[in-house]
Structure formats: C-alpha cells, structure tokens
Design a protein around this motif. Structure first.
Motif, mmCIF file in Angstrom:
data_model
loop_
_atom_site.group_PDB
_atom_site.id
_atom_site.type_symbol
_atom_site.label_atom_id
_atom_site.label_comp_id
_atom_site.label_asym_id
_atom_site.label_seq_id
_atom_site.Cartn_x
_atom_site.Cartn_y
_atom_site.Cartn_z
ATOM 1 N N ILE A 195 35.059 38.327 39.228
ATOM 2 C CA ILE A 195 35.257 39.738 38.864
ATOM 3 C C ILE A 195 34.010 40.546 39.196
ATOM 4 O O ILE A 195 34.091 41.674 39.692
ATOM 5 N N GLU A 234 36.980 27.438 31.632
ATOM 6 C CA GLU A 234 36.787 28.812 32.110
ATOM 7 C C GLU A 234 35.440 28.930 32.825
ATOM 8 O O GLU A 234 35.330 29.625 33.834
ATOM 9 N N ILE A 245 44.086 30.570 34.708
ATOM 10 C CA ILE A 245 42.851 31.364 34.755
ATOM 11 C C ILE A 245 42.772 32.205 36.025
ATOM 12 O O ILE A 245 42.421 33.388 35.981
ATOM 13 N N ARG A 276 45.180 35.192 35.975
ATOM 14 C CA ARG A 276 44.696 36.246 35.086
ATOM 15 C C ARG A 276 43.496 36.971 35.711
ATOM 16 O O ARG A 276 43.387 38.203 35.614
ATOM 17 N N THR A 277 42.602 36.228 36.349
ATOM 18 C CA THR A 277 41.434 36.833 36.994
ATOM 19 C C THR A 277 41.854 37.801 38.089
ATOM 20 O O THR A 277 41.283 38.890 38.223
ATOM 21 N N LYS A 278 42.844 37.424 38.873
ATOM 22 C CA LYS A 278 43.366 38.296 39.926
ATOM 23 C C LYS A 278 43.840 39.627 39.358
ATOM 24 O O LYS A 278 43.542 40.710 39.889
ATOM 25 N N GLN A 281 37.676 43.462 28.038
ATOM 26 C CA GLN A 281 38.540 43.303 29.197
ATOM 27 C C GLN A 281 38.417 44.479 30.149
ATOM 28 O O GLN A 281 38.470 44.315 31.367
ATOM 29 N N GLY A 291 35.415 32.575 36.704
ATOM 30 C CA GLY A 291 36.342 33.697 36.826
ATOM 31 C C GLY A 291 35.626 35.023 36.634
ATOM 32 O O GLY A 291 35.871 35.993 37.360
ATOM 33 N N THR A 292 34.718 35.065 35.676
ATOM 34 C CA THR A 292 33.915 36.263 35.455
ATOM 35 C C THR A 292 33.035 36.544 36.667
ATOM 36 O O THR A 292 32.819 37.695 37.047
#
Length: 484
Positions: free
Chosen positions: A66, A58, A128, A131-133, A263, A62-63
């Motif tokens: 965002i 991870e 990952i 989910r990030t999208k 989240q 991904g964070t």
C-alpha cells in the motif's frame, strides 16, 4: 479528486465498520445471553496464540504494498505465496503446541478448541492480497460488502450452534464460518487471480519495510493479549470472560472509529506524503474529528453502563458494569494514537513506528506488575493510565516532524472535553431521577447527544461544521451517483 476519494473512502469505510461492528455487537449480545462467561474466557485464553500467528501471516508486507508508489503482479503473487506458506507453518505449530497450552491454563478442552480455531489462519492467508488490492484502490465499498457477508453467515452459524447447546464451540463456528464467507466474497469482488510466483527481490524489498511492522505488530498483539494470559493463568475462566466482555463492549465504539481512521488515513496520507502542507492539514483534521466523536461517546457509555449491561446482557453479567465504566476511558485516546502511528507508516518511517511502540513497553510492564494481584478492576484502571501516557508517546515523533505534537493536539481537544463535561452533567442529572432502565438508556442517549451538540455550538467548535460538510459531501456524492 483526492478529496472526493477521501470522502468516499471515509463514507464506505464508515459503512463497513458500522455494519460490521453493529452486526458483531448484535450477535455477541445474543450469544452472551445464551452462553456462560467461562465460554468467552476459554476463547480469551487462545486469543494471544491466534493473534501472534495472524501477525506473522500479515507480516506488514501488505502494508508495504500500500505504501509503495509502484506495484507489479509479481509483488502481489509473492505476497500471496508467502501468506500461504506462513499460514501452513503456524497452523501446524499450533496443532502440536495445543496440549502444552491446555496444560499451562489447566483446561484440557483447549487442545481441540485451538486445533480447530487455528484453521482460521488459512482463511486469513488466502484473503490478505485481495483485501490489500481493494485498499490500494480505495474500494472500501467492496470490502464493506465482503465483511457484511462474513458477519451474517458467521452470526447465523454461531447463534444456531449456541441455541442447540454447543457451548463454547458456538464461538469457534462463528469465527470459521464468518471468515470463510468473507474470504470467498473478497476473491469474488477483487477480480485478482494469483499466479504461483515468488520473487526474492520483491520479497526482500517488501520485507525491508514490512519487517519493522511485523515486529511492531507482534509486540502490539503481545501487549493487547498479555492480560488474557495472566488472567487465564491466575484467575478462573469466568473472570477472564468478564474482562473480555467489558473490553469488547468498549472496543465496539472506539475500535470502530480507530479502524475507519486507520483504513482510510494510511493510504490517503501515503498518497500525499511528499506534500508536507497537505499531510499536516489531513493529519490534524483527522485528530480533531476523531476526538470530536470518541470522547463524548466513551463518556456517554460510561454514564449509561448499568442500563446497557442489564438490558442487553441480563443480570448474569452485572459484574462487568464497573469494569465497563473504566474500560471505555482506556479507549478514549485510541483513535488519536492510531492516526499518529499511521502517519509514521505513511511517510515510510516504519523504523520510527517500531521505536515508538517499543518505548511503551515499560509502562505496560509496570501496570501489569502492580495491578495483576489486585483484581480485574485494578487491571482496567491500569489500562486507563497507560493509554493516556501512550498517547503522549505516540504523538511525540509525528509532532516533532510536522509541528503538531501531543500538547498541540490536547489543546485542540480542550473545547471538545469542555462540551463533553457539559453533556455529562446533563445526563447524570437526568438519569439520577429515572428508575426505569429502558427510559434511562433511551433518554440518556438522546439527551446526551443533543446536549453535546448544543455545547459544541455554544463553544463554536469547527468540528461541528466539518462534520456537517462531510455529511453534505455524502449526500452530494450519493445524489450525483444516482443521477449518473
């Protein structure tokens, strides 16, 4: 518009977490009634290795996507390629390290268990970006659907294997089948197709932010699982099984609330990061609402621990009753700590996030040194102390930046604590005169909830009104969507 998105995000994230946690809880109950405590202990020994590998996969990238205001397909493809590469590296590392892990814990069967369970890393790496999208788009509805699919298929496979005598392998099958189903669902719902493109500049920009979160994530996983290592090394697998069951019970409620808040709060706070007034308003409200829910809930679980364990798990697990009563209080401040740390990430200060996390290391080391020789119960009491002190540490820097620190947060919680004490007295007096476990659990839960709301009304807590307004927003959004 932001409020509508926030409400929908909270609603669907809540639906997701409730469905997942309830599903996992139901499956875990069935499996705990069939399997033995040492089966859960063996999986607990492997938790640190899977968790650390997952943190690398991870990696915080991904964070970082965002948190960024502008993103391109190249950014997402770069993350996808990176995830696949790291998944491969860590799986084969675990494959070759498995015999050494088995020797360390003196459990030969861990070799095959780790090598098969490690396949889950590929499934994590594949999902990952999808989910990030969805998180960026605040599409928690699709995430909820995919998670429910994973729980259903994973739960069915695990229970089927357990009833057919597969023992600890039932837990492996549950994990792998559930992750595979979730991964397929995310790919189907995200409608994003990767290209095998890797941009060094994109990776460099993402890693500049994500590297700090990677280090913090590794550190957090080490702290979360370090007790598993020592318990697995110096105590029988059965003792670790008792510990992990008590921990999982406590995490079902506090962990669910924390996941919802993390989240939703991170992308929401990241959206308004340039408006200090909005940040403080959202931040303080989430702190108060999380305390409004988690403090009485943890207290109620502690009061009803005996009936919960004996009815759901049978007397095979009677040992975990006092462990659960203490463990839930080690989770009381978890949701509030999550929000404080999410704020630092949302404003782009992952460097401060890292400093805050590392500053708590001495607390854990001291607690570990003192409690490990004293037994499992002492270890959990150490959790309670360190979690309370960690909350103060977590809230210090956000409080310094926005003027809403640990003392202010605790002051806002005092009426909630008062209402909880009132509820605890009522429930204790009621259950003291009830001998039937079913009646104790039912009436204790119902009377506990009603009495807590009554004391909240007596103390005129604003959170009671805010929760009501949130429910009304849920009703209005649901009603309007049906009309459309």
């Amino acid at each position: 518009m932001l409020k509508t998105s926030a409400v929908k995000g909270i609603i669907w994230s809540a639906i997701d977490k409730f469905a997942v946690q309830i599903g996992q809880f139901a499956v875990s109950i069935v499996l705990a009634r069939i399997l033995m405590p040492e089966d859960f202990g063996l999986i607990g020994m492997l938790a640190i290795f899977i968790a650390v590998s997952q943190s690398f996969i991870e990696s915080g990238l991904g964070t970082g996507l965002i948190q960024r205001q502008e993103r391109t397909d190249v950014d997402f493809s770069t993350l996808f390629v990176f995830n696949l590469a790291v998944s491969s590296v860590f799986y084969f590392s675990l494959f070759f390290l498995a015999p050494f892990v088995a020797v360390f814990f003196n459990q030969p069967q861990l070799v095959d268990l780790l090598r098969i369970l490690g396949l889950n890393l590929f499934l994590i790496g594949f999902s990952i970006v999808q989910r990030t999208k969805l998180i960026i788009n605040l599409d928690f509805k699709s995430i909820a659907k995919s998670n429910v699919v994973g729980i259903v298929f994973g739960g069915i496979s695990g229970i089927f294997a357990a009833t057919n005598g597969y023992g600890v392998w039932s837990l492996i099958y549950q994990t792998l089948v559930g992750s595979l189903a979730t991964c397929i669902s995310l790919w189907f719902l995200s409608s994003w197709n990767p290209s095998i493109v890797f941009s060094r500049s994109s990776f460099k920009n993402l890693f500049a932010y994500g590297s700090k979160l990677l280090i913090a994530g590794l550190y957090a996983q080490l702290l979360n699982n370090i007790y598993n290592i020592f318990l697995g090394k110096f105590y029988p697998a059965t003792s670790l099984g008792y510990y992990t069951r008590a921990k999982n019970f406590a995490d079902i409620s506090a962990g669910m609330i924390s996941s919802i808040l993390q989240q939703v709060s991170f992308p929401l706070l990241a959206t308004v990061q340039s408006d200090n007034e909005k940040v403080v308003r959202i931040y303080s409200k989430m702190i108060r609402l999380s305390a409004f829910v988690v403090i009485p809930l943890m207290t109620l679980i502690s009061l009803l621990a005996k009936s919960i364990v004996l009815l759901l798990l049978t007397d095979k697990w009677i040992v975990i009753i006092p462990l659960l009563q203490w463990m839930v209080f080690s989770r009381v401040f978890l949701p509030m700590s999550v929000i404080n740390l999410s704020l630092l990430n949302a404003i782009g200060r992952s460097d401060l996030f890292l400093k805050v996390d590392f500053s708590k290391f001495p607390l854990t080391v001291i607690a570990l040194v003192i409690t490990i020789p004293l037994g499992v119960k002492a270890i959990i009491i150490g959790h309670v102390v360190t979690s309370a002190l960690s909350f103060v540490v977590n809230a210090y820097l956000p409080g310094k930046i926005y003027g809403y620190g640990p003392l202010h947060q605790l002051r806002d919680m005092l009426p909630i604590i008062g209402a909880t004490v009132g509820m605890a007295i009522v429930v204790f007096l009621l259950t003291y005169f009830v001998d039937n476990l079913v009646l104790e659990l039912f009436f204790g839960g119902v009377i506990g909830g009603v009495s807590y709301l009554f004391f909240c009304w007596i103390f005129k807590l604003n959170e009671l009104k805010e929760v009501w307004e949130l429910l009304m927003d849920l009703f209005k959004n649901s009603f309007s969507s049906r009309i459309k």
